[in-house]
Structure formats: C-alpha cells, structure tokens
Design a protein around this motif. Structure first.
Motif, PDB file in Angstrom:
ATOM      1  N   SER A 285       0.834  -1.210   0.000  1.00 24.04           N
ATOM      2  CA  SER A 285       0.000   0.000   0.000  1.00 24.04           C
ATOM      3  C   SER A 285       0.865   1.255   0.000  1.00 24.04           C
ATOM      4  CB  SER A 285      -0.959  -0.013   1.193  1.00 24.04           C
ATOM      5  OG  SER A 285      -0.254  -0.098   2.416  1.00 24.04           O
TER       6      SER A 285
ATOM      7  N   ARG B  93      -4.572  -1.662   2.688  1.00 22.00           N
ATOM      8  CA  ARG B  93      -4.313  -3.033   3.145  1.00 22.00           C
ATOM      9  C   ARG B  93      -5.486  -3.489   3.983  1.00 22.00           C
ATOM     10  NH1 ARG B  93      -2.700  -5.869   7.560  1.00 22.00           N
ATOM     11  NH2 ARG B  93      -1.462  -7.772   7.173  1.00 22.00           N
TER      12      ARG B  93
ATOM     13  N   HIS C 208      -4.230  -4.377  -1.006  1.00 19.94           N
ATOM     14  CA  HIS C 208      -3.378  -5.456  -0.525  1.00 19.94           C
ATOM     15  C   HIS C 208      -4.213  -6.337   0.399  1.00 19.94           C
ATOM     16  CE1 HIS C 208       0.355  -6.614   2.122  1.00 19.94           C
ATOM     17  NE2 HIS C 208      -0.116  -7.641   1.434  1.00 19.94           N
TER      18      HIS C 208
ATOM     19  N   ASP D 200      -4.118  -9.508   2.487  1.00 14.85           N
ATOM     20  CA  ASP D 200      -3.126 -10.396   3.078  1.00 14.85           C
ATOM     21  C   ASP D 200      -3.815 -11.646   3.623  1.00 14.85           C
ATOM     22  OD1 ASP D 200      -0.982 -11.553   4.407  1.00 14.85           O
ATOM     23  OD2 ASP D 200      -0.254  -9.653   5.212  1.00 14.85           O
TER      24      ASP D 200
END
Length: 525
Positions: free
Chosen positions: A485, A497, A521, A523
């Motif tokens: 990010s 993120r 992003h 994760d």
C-alpha cells in the motif's frame, strides 16, 4: 520541426491506414524516426516502463478489442525484452504486431560492436512468432505492415514481427500506404456440415467444448447448445463464450475430471476452436465416443484428440451452417448441465479454498460487464477461472498456455485502452505483481480507474506446494515483500491493506469510480 517522410513515415502511415490509433512502446536511440510521425498520424504512443510490458499490453489490447495490438521497441535489448510477451501472444493465439528497429543494412551479424548489436534478432524472433521479416527499403517496410494486417484476417491469429534497419527508417519515402485486403477464412464443406448436423441431432448425450477460437461466435454457440440441449464447457481462453449464468453453461471447467469423464461418455462431442492442450487439461485428456472438431486451422483438427468428423472453417459461419441444417426436433434435451456444473464446482472447490471466496467477493463488487485481468497466480487459475462468472467472451485476460508471471498489470493497461469505458479490474498474487510492479506507474500516468487486488500469500506458493509434494524443503519461494500500500502511494496510486473479506468488497466497489488506480493489498498469510 520539419516532418520528413521517410521509412518511419512508411511504417506509421501504414499503421494508421489500418486503423491503428494506439501503440505501446518505449522510445530509444534507434527507433526515434517512428516516434517522429505518431502525433501527425493520430497515433497515441503509450509508454510502459518495460518493453515486456508493452508486449503484454498489446496482447491484452488485441484480446479485448478484436483489433491487432501493436508494440514498438528499439533494437537489441528493447526487442529481446519483448520476446516473452511475443511468445505469450503466440501461445495464446493473439494478433500482435511487434515492430523494432535493427542494425544498419549490411551490418547485421558482423559482430562490429555497434550499439544494441545482436547476432540475428529477426532470426531469433522467427522462432517465436508466426513470422519475422527484416526489410531492406522504406517501400518494403510499408508493404510488410500491409502483409501483417492481411495475415491477421481469415486464419488463426498469431503475432508477427517486422525489423527495420535504422538506415531504412531514415530513408526518404514518397509512397502511399496500401490497405490490406481481408483474407477470407476457409469455408466448411456443406456435405460435412449436413452429416454432422444429423449426427448432433440424433445424439442423446451431446456436449460442446468452446475454445479461444470461438470467442466471436457467442450467439452461434449459444443457439446451437439451446437447440440440442447440450451442456457447454469452455477452455480458459474461451471463458464466457456462453454466458456463464446460462443454464447450459458448465463454465471454464475443461481441466476437471468430472467434465473429462462426461466428455468420454458423449455420443457427440463437438470441439470448436481449441487445440485441447495440456495447459487447459492439466495432464488429463479429452475423448468422446464420437468426436467432431471445428477449427479455422487445419493443423488443429486432430491435435491431442483424433476426430471422427472435421469441419474446417470460421467458427461462427460453421455453426450457423449446423444450426440451419439441424432437423426440427433434435433428440437431445435432457438437462445434464446443472448436475455437471455442480460436480465441477465441487471438484474445483478442493483446489480453490479461500480463492473461491475472494473471487466471489470481488465479483459481487464489480459491474457485470467488467473485464477481469489475472496472472499466473493461484487466485487466478484456482479461483477466477471457476468462480468469477462472465456474461460474454473477451472479458478475461490471462495467459494459461505460456503461463508467464508479470502479465497482469501491463495487460490491464492494454485492456483499459482496448475497450475504453469498460470497467477493468486486476486480481493477482504478490509474486506476479512483483514481476511487473513498475507498470503501476504507467496506470497512474494514464489515470485509469481500476482496482488492483493483490492476494498476498508470501511468495511463490504454487512452487512451494510442488516442492513439498516432491519432498523438497522450501527453497527460493518464501519472499520478502514491500509494504504494497505504501509502494502504491509512492507511485501516485491509492494504497489500502485489509484482511477482511467484507472490507475487500467495499474497497473494490469504491475503486471502480476512483480517480486513478487503487491497489488493495489483501493479506491471507
């Protein structure tokens, strides 16, 4: 500045005469006489940050637009940087014209130590694309462009390359571009069409497989399937040939054993525009009790699955002939599509895991007509192929055959410019992103409003899984990643993120209308 009509003008005027208004490339010392003429001829020159990106952008441009993509490089490393993209276009059957400058006439292959000198780069390209031609005059340069656009019609699309020596680019030219005459595709044998129509109509278990060669035959494939009551499965490049919400659609499920078992039991298996390659079948095979192959390329008619009946011709025209020749009441009609699709979805779920949920969340946040760009990432081939339904073809940019990493970002550039106004989204893994992360700057520069969803599993997870399966301790696959990010923000994009599936959908929906790209992003580590 005085505009000199020279070899550069011969190429650019010929491109413009064939409707080219966008090229992807990087200006360099040896190709500037091409760049001299772009603006005057109404051609936009888009500058990716790497020549490989230019090639991928041109490939995706062709994939979504139905028009050839054009990439321009300088000599030597500019061309060799683009070779992987050219090989990708060849593997995926996309019409791309790659134009490069070259060593001066008489200097090629002499090992003189000139700038960007290579041994025989046109010869090297000739082993990668359909053909490569090194021209010797400005007139020949113009004619080579015409030859390329003629080659792009009436046959299986494949990339080509033209090398223009720097002295030819500077050579005075007083000619005029010649527009290529379209090449007519082969016409199917009407007797064979009638015979196959009777066979299909009598079949109790017909099945249609539609490949990349059927992408411009959506109405015909759909109408034939409806007439026969036949399930339709596609290859990855054929994804969306039949609306994946249609009751007869089984999706892009050709790799799944449930589908391959059904094909083996089919008494009329019609394969339209596919080589049935291992990149789609994943070590499986397609067989049928009676196999019918329809293809524009005669070399494909028995490839990887021998045919009992062959129809050489354009997919749309051939299928129209079949529909017209069908008896009024075909024997098919038993609903086999719903249970087959359910079996395929269940099988795909074993590989997909969280990627199915991610694709569902992204799909729900995007407009129906979105073009999705993937990469050689698990979230693409385990997820998007099966769990991101599309209403039509030419809306999925992904390279299943050459399976290259780094395709996603530059392909999003080409797709966005190839179909202006259409929503575009990128969904890829962290390993794929890092192969071409520099192209985020190009997307910012072009102010393209698109979500880029990066699913972060910490490296090359597919290769790690293969190492583990072979009893090899993970090596070279667990990678350090930047703060994605923050990197996006540094390049001028918006960076976010999240680890929340709900937030993921909200962020994707917001990114569609943002002023410029948004990197999300996600994760999953």
């Amino acid at each position: 500045m005085t505009e000199q009509r020279n070899g550069g003008a011969a190429v650019v005027e010929s491109l413009a005469a064939h409707g080219v208004d966008t090229i992807f490339g990087i200006p360099g010392t040896h190709n500037l006489e091409l760049y001299r003429h772009f603006t005057a001829n109404g051609v936009r020159a888009i500058t990716p940050r790497h020549e490989q990106g230019a090639g991928y952008a041109a490939e995706a441009y062709a994939r979504v637009s139905r028009r050839p993509g054009v990439a321009i490089t300088t000599s030597g490393p500019g061309l060799t940087n683009a070779m992987t993209a050219a090989a990708t276009a060849y593997a995926e059957s996309q019409p791309v014209l790659l134009v490069s400058s070259g060593m001066p006439t008489g200097a090629e292959g002499r090992d003189l130590g000139q700038l960007h000198e290579g041994k025989n780069l046109s010869g090297a390209m000739n082993q990668i694309v359909a053909w490569s031609r090194r021209v010797t005059s400005a007139d020949e340069a113009a004619e080579a462009v015409t030859e390329a656009f003629s080659f792009f019609t009436g046959r299986r699309p494949r990339p080509v390359h033209i090398e223009i020596p720097v002295d030819v680019l500077e050579q005075a030219w007083s000619g005029r571009p010649r527009v290529a005459a379209a090449t007519a595709p082969p016409a199917p044998d009407p007797v064979a069409v009638g015979r196959v129509a009777e066979l299909l109509a009598a079949a109790e278990r017909p099945l249609i497989i539609a490949g990349g060669g059927a992408v411009d035959a959506q109405p015909e494939v759909t109408a034939l399937a409806e007439a026969l009551g036949a399930p339709v499965v596609t290859t990855v490049n054929g994804k969306g040939v039949v609306d994946e919400a249609h009751p007869l659609s089984v999706g892009a499920s050709i790799r799944l054993r449930a589908l391959q078992k059904t094909a083996a039991d089919s008494d009329a298996l019609l394969v339209v525009g596919s080589e049935l390659g291992d990149s789609d079948l994943w070590e499986g095979q397609i067989r049928g009790r009676v196999v019918i192959r329809c293809d524009i390329d005669p070399t494909q008619l028995h490839k990887n699955c021998p045919a009992d009946h062959v129809l050489l011709g354009d997919a749309a025209a051939t299928l129209r002939g079949l529909i017209e020749a069908l008896p009024s009441k075909p024997a098919g009609g038993v609903d086999r599509s719903a249970p087959l699709r359910a079996a395929c979805q269940e099988e795909a779920a074993a590989d997909a895991g969280v990627y199915a949920e991610i694709n569902a969340a992204v799909r729900a946040a995007l407009p129906t007509q979105t073009i999705l760009v993937g990469d050689s990432s698990q979230v693409t081939y385990f997820g998007s192929v099966h769990y991101f339904d599309l209403p039509g073809p030419r809306r999925f940019c992904y390279s299943p055959g050459y399976a290259t990493l780094g395709y996603g970002l530059p392909a999003a550039l080409g797709a966005s410019l190839g179909r202006p106004g259409a929503p575009v989204a990128v969904l890829l893994g962290d390993g794929a992103l890092m192969f071409s992360v520099q192209e985020l700057a190009t997307l910012v520069e072009q102010r393209l409003s698109l979500p880029i969803i990066v699913v972060d599993n910490g490296g090359f997870r597919e290769i790690e899984d293969q190492e583990t399966a072979r009893g090899i301790a993970p090596l070279g696959v667990e990678l350090h990643n930047p703060d994605f990010s923050a990197l996006a923000a540094a390049m001028g994009a918006k960076g976010i993120r999240t680890t929340s599936m709900t937030d993921l959908s909200d962020h994707v929906a917001a990114a569609v209308d943002a002023d410029g790209p948004t990197l999300i992003h996600f994760d999953i580590r």
